[in-house]
Design a protein around this motif. Structure first.
Motif, PDB file in Angstrom:
ATOM      1  N   ASP A  28       0.448  -0.857   0.264  1.00 16.20           N
ATOM      2  CA  ASP A  28       0.360   0.357  -0.149  1.00 16.20           C
ATOM      3  C   ASP A  28       1.188   1.832   0.179  1.00 16.20           C
ATOM      4  OD1 ASP A  28      -1.621  -0.890   0.091  1.00 16.20           O
ATOM      5  OD2 ASP A  28      -3.045  -1.493   1.940  1.00 16.20           O
ATOM      6  N   GLN A  29       2.015   1.249   1.215  1.00 17.63           N
ATOM      7  CA  GLN A  29       2.756   2.212   1.309  1.00 17.63           C
ATOM      8  C   GLN A  29       3.801   2.851  -0.726  1.00 17.63           C
ATOM      9  OE1 GLN A  29       6.811   2.395   3.158  1.00 17.63           O
ATOM     10  NE2 GLN A  29       6.128   4.360   3.679  1.00 17.63           N
ATOM     11  N   HIS A  30       3.885   1.669  -1.040  1.00 19.04           N
ATOM     12  CA  HIS A  30       4.302   1.629  -2.772  1.00 19.04           C
ATOM     13  C   HIS A  30       2.995   2.388  -3.915  1.00 19.04           C
ATOM     14  CE1 HIS A  30       5.832   0.695  -6.818  1.00 19.04           C
ATOM     15  NE2 HIS A  30       7.022   0.241  -6.127  1.00 19.04           N
ATOM     16  N   SER A  31       2.050   1.993  -3.256  1.00 20.03           N
ATOM     17  CA  SER A  31       1.123   2.000  -4.034  1.00 20.03           C
ATOM     18  C   SER A  31       1.108   3.925  -4.060  1.00 20.03           C
ATOM     19  CB  SER A  31      -0.811   1.629  -3.864  1.00 20.03           C
ATOM     20  OG  SER A  31      -1.761   2.018  -4.697  1.00 20.03           O
ATOM     21  N   SER A  32       1.069   4.759  -3.149  1.00 26.41           N
ATOM     22  CA  SER A  32       0.450   5.981  -3.012  1.00 26.41           C
ATOM     23  C   SER A  32       1.663   6.714  -3.441  1.00 26.41           C
ATOM     24  CB  SER A  32       0.187   5.956  -1.179  1.00 26.41           C
ATOM     25  OG  SER A  32       1.965   5.593  -0.549  1.00 26.41           O
ATOM     26  N   LEU A  33       2.670   5.937  -3.460  1.00 24.65           N
ATOM     27  CA  LEU A  33       3.986   7.025  -4.522  1.00 24.65           C
ATOM     28  C   LEU A  33       3.905   7.276  -5.906  1.00 24.65           C
ATOM     29  CD1 LEU A  33       6.728   5.446  -2.048  1.00 24.65           C
ATOM     30  CD2 LEU A  33       5.899   7.770  -1.758  1.00 24.65           C
ATOM     31  N   GLU A  34       3.010   5.933  -6.730  1.00 24.24           N
ATOM     32  CA  GLU A  34       2.995   5.901  -7.684  1.00 24.24           C
ATOM     33  C   GLU A  34       2.348   6.756  -8.906  1.00 24.24           C
ATOM     34  OE1 GLU A  34       0.731   2.046  -8.734  1.00 24.24           O
ATOM     35  OE2 GLU A  34       1.483   1.227  -7.421  1.00 24.24           O
ATOM     36  N   LYS A  35       2.962   7.566  -9.992  1.00 28.34           N
ATOM     37  CA  LYS A  35       1.979   8.879  -9.945  1.00 28.34           C
ATOM     38  C   LYS A  35       0.991   8.430 -10.944  1.00 28.34           C
ATOM     39  CE  LYS A  35       4.040  12.529 -13.823  1.00 28.34           C
ATOM     40  NZ  LYS A  35       5.089  11.945 -14.774  1.00 28.34           N
ATOM     41  N   TYR A  36       0.160   7.691 -11.182  1.00 26.48           N
ATOM     42  CA  TYR A  36      -0.883   6.919 -11.228  1.00 26.48           C
ATOM     43  C   TYR A  36      -1.573   6.262 -10.819  1.00 26.48           C
ATOM     44  CZ  TYR A  36       0.852  10.349 -15.695  1.00 26.48           C
ATOM     45  OH  TYR A  36       1.497  11.277 -16.518  1.00 26.48           O
ATOM     46  N   PRO A  37      -2.296   6.154 -10.466  1.00 24.32           N
ATOM     47  CA  PRO A  37      -3.511   5.056  -9.873  1.00 24.32           C
ATOM     48  C   PRO A  37      -2.740   3.129 -10.237  1.00 24.32           C
ATOM     49  CG  PRO A  37      -4.715   6.884  -9.528  1.00 24.32           C
ATOM     50  CD  PRO A  37      -3.582   7.126 -10.666  1.00 24.32           C
ATOM     51  N   HIS A  38      -2.012   2.767  -9.564  1.00 22.39           N
ATOM     52  CA  HIS A  38      -2.412   1.214 -10.298  1.00 22.39           C
ATOM     53  C   HIS A  38      -1.941   1.232 -11.664  1.00 22.39           C
ATOM     54  CE1 HIS A  38      -6.282   0.521  -8.112  1.00 22.39           C
ATOM     55  NE2 HIS A  38      -7.068   1.628  -8.225  1.00 22.39           N
ATOM     56  N   SER A  39      -0.829   1.916 -12.105  1.00 21.88           N
ATOM     57  CA  SER A  39       0.006   1.772 -13.026  1.00 21.88           C
ATOM     58  C   SER A  39       1.379   0.633 -12.641  1.00 21.88           C
ATOM     59  CB  SER A  39       0.970   3.042 -13.793  1.00 21.88           C
ATOM     60  OG  SER A  39       1.560   3.917 -11.889  1.00 21.88           O
ATOM     61  N   ASP A  40       1.501   0.191 -11.059  1.00 22.77           N
ATOM     62  CA  ASP A  40       2.720  -0.586 -11.019  1.00 22.77           C
ATOM     63  C   ASP A  40       2.463  -1.338 -10.320  1.00 22.77           C
ATOM     64  OD1 ASP A  40       5.348  -1.404 -10.986  1.00 22.77           O
ATOM     65  OD2 ASP A  40       6.410   0.109  -9.927  1.00 22.77           O
ATOM     66  N   ILE A  41       1.629  -2.412 -10.487  1.00 23.40           N
ATOM     67  CA  ILE A  41       0.919  -3.169 -10.040  1.00 23.40           C
ATOM     68  C   ILE A  41       2.246  -4.757  -9.859  1.00 23.40           C
ATOM     69  CG2 ILE A  41      -0.103  -5.771  -9.719  1.00 23.40           C
ATOM     70  CD1 ILE A  41      -2.336  -4.322 -11.989  1.00 23.40           C
ATOM     71  N   ILE A  42       3.010  -4.819 -10.945  1.00 17.54           N
ATOM     72  CA  ILE A  42       4.902  -5.361 -10.430  1.00 17.54           C
ATOM     73  C   ILE A  42       5.201  -4.903  -9.294  1.00 17.54           C
ATOM     74  CG2 ILE A  42       6.586  -6.734 -11.181  1.00 17.54           C
ATOM     75  CD1 ILE A  42       3.754  -8.257 -12.544  1.00 17.54           C
ATOM     76  N   GLY A  43       5.929  -3.606  -9.240  1.00 16.40           N
ATOM     77  CA  GLY A  43       6.322  -3.124  -8.263  1.00 16.40           C
ATOM     78  C   GLY A  43       5.643  -3.076  -7.197  1.00 16.40           C
ATOM     79  N   ARG A  44       4.502  -2.605  -6.818  1.00 15.87           N
ATOM     80  CA  ARG A  44       3.728  -3.554  -5.606  1.00 15.87           C
ATOM     81  C   ARG A  44       4.020  -4.149  -5.084  1.00 15.87           C
ATOM     82  NH1 ARG A  44      -2.015  -1.735  -6.612  1.00 15.87           N
ATOM     83  NH2 ARG A  44      -0.960  -0.818  -8.592  1.00 15.87           N
TER      84      ARG A  44
END
Length: 349
Positions: A220-236
């Motif tokens: 969830d912390q990684h998700s909050s840092l994404e520039k666009y919502p749901h743009s980096d599922i693998i990164g999360r």
């Protein structure tokens, strides 16, 4: 006034003196209070093939520290699914148990009630058989554990499998996934990663080590840092892997680390669940956060609850409801002397 080096020397001498005074007491409390013994055991009591009559030296431990002497009951502890030496280092003597061997304790009480006064059966999945427990029960509990912590964490994991497959189909897909997950060697196929994630999620849910909350927090912390919502599922998902393993230099396929295919416990577990105690565990279509994986073997099952209700006595079934195997365990009292004790937020114990 004494100089700093002299003060340091005096302090060290004082500590050494105190250590010498306390050493006998420390040795007394840390001394082993059990003795090892060996029994010439038959290799297989339930198979009449010639090799089954081979003998081996079975090691067991005896402690008389709290025993009342002749006429007093004897507590028989059936281990935790691993060698005795590892048991003692991990959990001590008579402090914990294992679900497979605890299942045996239930049957010992049923078969030899004149010998076994009672049984504490902790984390015993004796109901996990066809037509008794839903086959998706195991992974449904894992899913519930993650979903209760964070809806977005659960959804990210559910969506990640498609994303992994999508990247794996690219020309350099395995290189991309290997880099994202900091694998110790390049992935050869997507199943290698999927299996590792499956094991990781299941282990976190069952043992709460590391806690599911820690993994979901990282996602969830990684998700909050994404520039666009749901743009980096693998990164999360990769962030969750890092939180699981900690400060390792690489993850997933670590070289030299025992894997699911190499440990004594895992080899024995695979053999037992394919021969003596088949557990039909499957992942249904869209009913968990995992991709579907049906169980094909069809077998009939006896009504274990009925047997326990009629013949069981002095049995305590204890279970943590966060452990996914609890879906195949006794969670309600079957009779006045065959009772269930559960902990809502407990892991395996």
């Amino acid at each position: 006034m004494a100089s700093p080096p002299l003060l340091l020397l005096l302090l060290l001498l004082l500590l050494l003196f105190l250590l010498l005074l306390l050493l006998p007491l420390l040795l007394q409390h840390s001394s082993v209070d059990y003795r090892p013994y060996y029994y010439n055991q038959t290799l297989d009591h339930f198979n009449y093939a010639p090799q089954s009559y081979s003998m081996f030296r079975q090691r067991y431990l005896v402690s008389q520290r709290h025993w009342g002497g002749s006429g007093s009951p004897i507590l028989a502890y059936l281990g935790a699914e691993q060698p005795i030496d590892k048991d003692l280092r991990a959990i001590g003597f008579l402090d914990d148990n294992g679900p497979v061997l605890d299942s045996l304790s239930v049957f010992i009480e049923l078969k030899y009630p004149h010998i076994a006064i009672g049984v504490l059966a902790s984390s015993v999945s004796i109901l996990y058989f066809d037509n008794i427990t839903p086959q998706n029960g195991y992974y449904s509990v894992v899913t519930k554990d993650f979903k209760q912590v964070s809806e977005s964490c659960y959804q990210t994991r559910k969506d990640s499998w498609t994303e992994i497959d999508k990247i794996a189909l690219q020309l350099d897909g395995f290189s991309v996934l290997s880099k994202k997950f900091q694998t110790c060697r390049k992935l050869e196929n997507s199943d290698e990663l999927r299996d590792a994630l499956d094991t990781m999620y299941s282990h976190a849910a069952q043992y709460n080590n590391p806690p599911v909350t820690m993994m979901c927090h990282a996602i969830d912390q990684h998700s909050s840092l994404e520039k666009y919502p749901h743009s980096d599922i693998i990164g999360r998902i990769a962030a969750g892997v890092v939180s699981y393993y900690g400060n390792n230099t690489c993850f997933v396929n670590q070289i030299g680390v025992p894997t699911q295919t190499s440990t004594q416990t895992s080899i024995g577990w695979r053999w037992q669940t394919c021969s003596e105690m088949v557990m039909p565990i499957e992942k249904g279509l869209n009913d968990t956060m995992f991709p579907p994986s049906p169980f094909y073997l069809k077998k009939s099952a006896r009504d274990v609850k009925s047997v326990l209700s009629k013949f069981g006595s002095n049995i305590i079934f204890s279970n943590g409801l966060r452990d996914q195997y609890s879906s195949g365990r006794i969670l309600k009292d079957l009779s006045p002397s065959t009772v269930a004790v559960t902990t809502h937020n407990g892991a395996v114990f």
